[in-house]
Design an enzyme around this catalytic site. Structure first.
Site, PDB file in Angstrom:
ATOM      1  N   ASP A   1      44.686  51.285  38.069  1.00 36.73           N
ATOM      2  CA  ASP A   1      44.060  52.603  37.934  1.00 36.73           C
ATOM      3  C   ASP A   1      43.602  53.143  39.290  1.00 36.73           C
ATOM      4  O   ASP A   1      43.028  54.241  39.351  1.00 36.73           O
ATOM      5  CB  ASP A   1      42.911  52.582  36.923  1.00 36.73           C
TER       6      ASP A   1
ATOM      7  N   TRP B   1      31.905  45.894  28.214  1.00 41.25           N
ATOM      8  CA  TRP B   1      33.367  45.680  28.136  1.00 41.25           C
ATOM      9  C   TRP B   1      33.879  45.052  29.400  1.00 41.25           C
ATOM     10  O   TRP B   1      33.440  45.236  30.462  1.00 41.25           O
ATOM     11  CB  TRP B   1      34.108  47.005  27.885  1.00 41.25           C
TER      12      TRP B   1
ATOM     13  N   ASN C   1      39.061  56.041  36.342  1.00 40.87           N
ATOM     14  CA  ASN C   1      39.701  55.716  35.061  1.00 40.87           C
ATOM     15  C   ASN C   1      38.860  56.159  33.860  1.00 40.87           C
ATOM     16  O   ASN C   1      37.700  55.766  33.719  1.00 40.87           O
ATOM     17  CB  ASN C   1      39.916  54.198  35.009  1.00 40.87           C
TER      18      ASN C   1
ATOM     19  N   GLU D   1      34.423  36.471  39.457  1.00 41.11           N
ATOM     20  CA  GLU D   1      34.165  37.911  39.633  1.00 41.11           C
ATOM     21  C   GLU D   1      33.325  38.480  38.496  1.00 41.11           C
ATOM     22  O   GLU D   1      33.548  38.138  37.318  1.00 41.11           O
ATOM     23  CB  GLU D   1      35.528  38.612  39.683  1.00 41.11           C
TER      24      GLU D   1
ATOM     25  N   ASP E   1      37.954  36.677  36.383  1.00 37.48           N
ATOM     26  CA  ASP E   1      37.110  37.870  36.218  1.00 37.48           C
ATOM     27  C   ASP E   1      36.414  37.801  34.861  1.00 37.48           C
ATOM     28  O   ASP E   1      37.068  37.854  33.816  1.00 37.48           O
ATOM     29  CB  ASP E   1      38.001  39.125  36.310  1.00 37.48           C
TER      30      ASP E   1
ATOM     31  N   ARG F   1      33.578  43.732  46.534  1.00 38.57           N
ATOM     32  CA  ARG F   1      34.852  44.235  45.997  1.00 38.57           C
ATOM     33  C   ARG F   1      34.944  45.755  45.923  1.00 38.57           C
ATOM     34  O   ARG F   1      35.724  46.312  45.147  1.00 38.57           O
ATOM     35  CB  ARG F   1      35.064  43.638  44.589  1.00 38.57           C
TER      36      ARG F   1
ATOM     37  N   HIS G   1      38.960  45.826  45.171  1.00 37.38           N
ATOM     38  CA  HIS G   1      39.551  46.149  43.874  1.00 37.38           C
ATOM     39  C   HIS G   1      40.919  46.802  44.099  1.00 37.38           C
ATOM     40  O   HIS G   1      41.050  47.660  44.970  1.00 37.38           O
ATOM     41  CB  HIS G   1      38.580  47.131  43.215  1.00 37.38           C
TER      42      HIS G   1
ATOM     43  N   GLU H   1      43.112  42.616  46.005  1.00 42.58           N
ATOM     44  CA  GLU H   1      43.721  42.550  44.664  1.00 42.58           C
ATOM     45  C   GLU H   1      45.031  43.332  44.660  1.00 42.58           C
ATOM     46  O   GLU H   1      45.116  44.433  45.205  1.00 42.58           O
ATOM     47  CB  GLU H   1      42.754  43.151  43.639  1.00 42.58           C
TER      48      GLU H   1
ATOM     49  N   GLU I   1      33.416  46.183  42.197  1.00 47.58           N
ATOM     50  CA  GLU I   1      34.392  47.226  41.877  1.00 47.58           C
ATOM     51  C   GLU I   1      33.735  48.458  41.260  1.00 47.58           C
ATOM     52  O   GLU I   1      34.296  49.550  41.322  1.00 47.58           O
ATOM     53  CB  GLU I   1      35.501  46.673  40.955  1.00 47.58           C
TER      54      GLU I   1
ATOM     55  N   HIS J   1      34.312  40.045  33.909  1.00 48.50           N
ATOM     56  CA  HIS J   1      34.173  41.450  33.517  1.00 48.50           C
ATOM     57  C   HIS J   1      32.799  41.747  32.928  1.00 48.50           C
ATOM     58  O   HIS J   1      32.671  42.388  31.869  1.00 48.50           O
ATOM     59  CB  HIS J   1      35.309  41.873  32.578  1.00 48.50           C
TER      60      HIS J   1
ATOM     61  N   HIS K   1      47.695  39.020  39.230  1.00 42.46           N
ATOM     62  CA  HIS K   1      47.069  38.836  37.913  1.00 42.46           C
ATOM     63  C   HIS K   1      47.990  38.035  37.004  1.00 42.46           C
ATOM     64  O   HIS K   1      49.121  38.447  36.766  1.00 42.46           O
ATOM     65  CB  HIS K   1      46.909  40.179  37.212  1.00 42.46           C
TER      66      HIS K   1
ATOM     67  N   ARG L   1      44.743  35.338  39.934  1.00 39.58           N
ATOM     68  CA  ARG L   1      43.650  35.470  38.974  1.00 39.58           C
ATOM     69  C   ARG L   1      44.183  35.084  37.602  1.00 39.58           C
ATOM     70  O   ARG L   1      45.246  35.583  37.194  1.00 39.58           O
ATOM     71  CB  ARG L   1      43.171  36.925  38.974  1.00 39.58           C
TER      72      ARG L   1
ATOM     73  N   TYR M   1      39.489  41.026  27.637  1.00 39.70           N
ATOM     74  CA  TYR M   1      39.762  41.754  28.878  1.00 39.70           C
ATOM     75  C   TYR M   1      40.832  41.024  29.704  1.00 39.70           C
ATOM     76  O   TYR M   1      40.783  39.805  29.867  1.00 39.70           O
ATOM     77  CB  TYR M   1      38.493  41.900  29.743  1.00 39.70           C
TER      78      TYR M   1
HETATM   79  O1  KDG Z   1      39.313  50.826  35.157  1.00 43.09           O
HETATM   80  C1  KDG Z   1      38.775  49.539  35.016  1.00 43.09           C
HETATM   81  C2  KDG Z   1      39.640  48.543  35.755  1.00 43.09           C
HETATM   82  O2  KDG Z   1      39.835  48.942  37.081  1.00 43.09           O
HETATM   83  C3  KDG Z   1      39.024  47.169  35.754  1.00 43.09           C
HETATM   84  O3  KDG Z   1      38.847  46.765  34.433  1.00 43.09           O
HETATM   85  C4  KDG Z   1      39.933  46.204  36.483  1.00 43.09           C
HETATM   86  O4  KDG Z   1      38.232  44.540  36.507  1.00 43.09           O
HETATM   87  C5  KDG Z   1      39.260  44.985  36.958  1.00 43.09           C
HETATM   88  C6  KDG Z   1      39.897  44.268  38.061  1.00 43.09           C
HETATM   89  O5  KDG Z   1      39.289  43.312  38.534  1.00 43.09           O
HETATM   90  O6  KDG Z   1      40.988  44.646  38.461  1.00 43.09           O
HETATM   91 MG    MG Z   2      37.329  43.160  37.896  1.00 45.14          MG
END
Ligand code: KDG
Ligand code: MG
Length: 403
Positions: A316, A403, A37, A236, A210, A283, A312, A339, A262, A212, A122, A147, A159
């Site tokens: 994407d 991010w 991605n 996560e 998550d 993951r 994951h 996921e 991931e 992130h 999600h 999630r 996020y």
């Molecule tokens: O490209 C980034 C995403 O795959 C990511 O932000 C998704 O954190 C993610 C998740 O747990 O699906």
């Molecule tokens: Mg994630």
């Protein structure tokens, strides 16, 4: 079975995907996902310019040898671009081998260890009430694990939270969009979200979250402790993934299960985390961790240390990755959860697939290979569009954050 041709197909049916198609002298073709991605064309070039010329004439059945040829042979090992390219070749070769055998891929991986693959959905909302409603809606579709991510008062874009009515899609602009972040606001808000979810939904549903990568180790430890009463399935990416010592610190303070991986590409990224039992779920995915061959190696290693899998599966990662992942999920002994973020109808039309969702679980299907194909004529109608993931800045001074 000799490889006669290989080509890279880049398309954008709502979002960008990179797909490798390998052709053989026996008329069989195999597909692998190579999507990274926001950096898609780097992998496309790595494959087209540097890998495809080495594949022509090779025996398609020699999967392990080809993996090492590409990994050791490059001299420059690891990294997301290299490993996504290797993954695409490896996945396409497994697809070919299973098609040549006339079997669904999971049969070549040892056969089914379970009857179905547990997935998590999600849920997100601009606030707690909207997130709770979304969790209820997904539960009514049969999901047993969800999630939950919510907007945070005082933070612009968080996020995992969609803006407007569209499904959440992080690569949202042709140059990186800027998000803002305030850890204190997030740490105050998140326990309230899970308190509300348990109050409304009871104890049965598996809840996940998550972070992130946004917290420091001690902040993550605090959040995991605060969430203990709500019995999360996992927390996560509580901290940036590259530092095993951070997970050691979190572990000292909490029994909330931890998931990460991931962004990992090889077993070397997670070896210490797994052997020191600092995480509960790994993951890594087929596409970003070197394909079926390498992911199975990671998962087998994890099994020795009581670490389960939780691959994951964001949008994407193309349907080709999802198809391959589901075969591995069905076969391995230490599967945990997968996921599941459904692709758009446009994406599903470009990638016809045998896998299906059934009441909170998925099935890879019985088609020979991994069961995912590509409609190249349709794909050609969706040319690549540059798209980036956002960047994140701290609210109080504008410095760049994770991010
Ligand atoms: O490209 C980034 C995403 O795959 C990511 O932000 C998704 O954190 C993610 C998740 O747990 O699906
Ligand atoms: Mg994630």
């Amino acid at each position: 079975m000799k490889i006669t041709a290989a080509k890279v197909i880049v398309c954008c049916p709502g979002r960008n995907f990179v797909t490798l198609k390998i052709e053989t002298d026996e008329g069989l073709t195999g597909l692998g996902d190579a999507t990274l991605n926001g950096r898609e064309l780097a992998v496309a070039s790595y494959l087209t310019d540097h890998v495809v010329p080495c594949l022509i004439g090779r025996d398609a059945h020699r999967i392990e040898d080809t993996w090492h040829y590409l990994y050791r042979g490059a001299y420059w090992r690891r990294g997301p671009v290299t490993m996504s390219a290797i993954a695409a070749v490896d996945t396409a070769l497994w697809d070919l081998k299973a098609k040549a055998a006339g079997l669904p891929l999971y049969q070549l991986l040892g056969g089914a260890s379970r009857e179905r693959v547990l997935v998590y959905a999600h849920a997100n909302g601009r606030d707690i009430a909207q997130t709770v409603d979304e969790v209820k809606r997904l539960k009514s579709l049969g999901y047993r694990a969800i999630r939950a991510q919510s907007g945070v008062p005082g933070i612009g874009k968080v996020y995992g939270v969609a803006s407007g009515d569209k499904p959440y899609e992080p690569a949202d602009a042709s140059l990186p969009s800027e998000h803002d972040w305030d850890t204190a606001k997030y740490l105050r808000h998140t326990p309230r979200l899970f308190e509300a979810l348990r109050a409304e939904l009871g104890d049965e549903l598996h809840l996940l979250h998550d972070v992130h990568h946004r917290l420091t180790p001690i902040e993550a430890a605090r959040l995991c402790k605060d969430l203990e009463p709500y019995r999360l399935f996992w927390m996560e990416d509580a901290v940036p993934a590259e530092d095993p010592a951070a997970f050691e610190l979190i572990r000292r303070h909490t029994t909330t299960p931890l998931a990460v991986g991931e962004v990992f590409n090889t077993i070397w990224d997670c070896k210490a985390l797994i052997e020191r039992q600092l995480i509960d779920y790994v993951r890594c995915t087929v596409v970003h961790a070197g394909g079926i061959t390498h992911l199975k190696r990671i998962f087998d290693f994890a099994a020795l240390h009581q670490v389960r899998t939780g691959s994951h599966g964001a949008t994407d990662l193309s349907p080709v990755c999802m198809g391959a992942a589901l075969h591995l999920d069905l076969a391995i002994p230490n599967f945990g959860i997968q996921e599941h973020m459904p692709h758009t109808a446009e994406t599903d039309a470009v990638f016809p697939h045998a896998y299906r969702f059934e009441g909170g679980f998925m099935q890879p299907g019985e088609a020979p290979g991994h069961g995912v194909t590509i409609d190249e004529a349709l794909a050609a109608r969706y040319p690549y569009r540059r798209a980036y993931l956002p960047v994140n800045r701290l609210q109080h001074d504008g410095s760049l954050w994770h991010w």
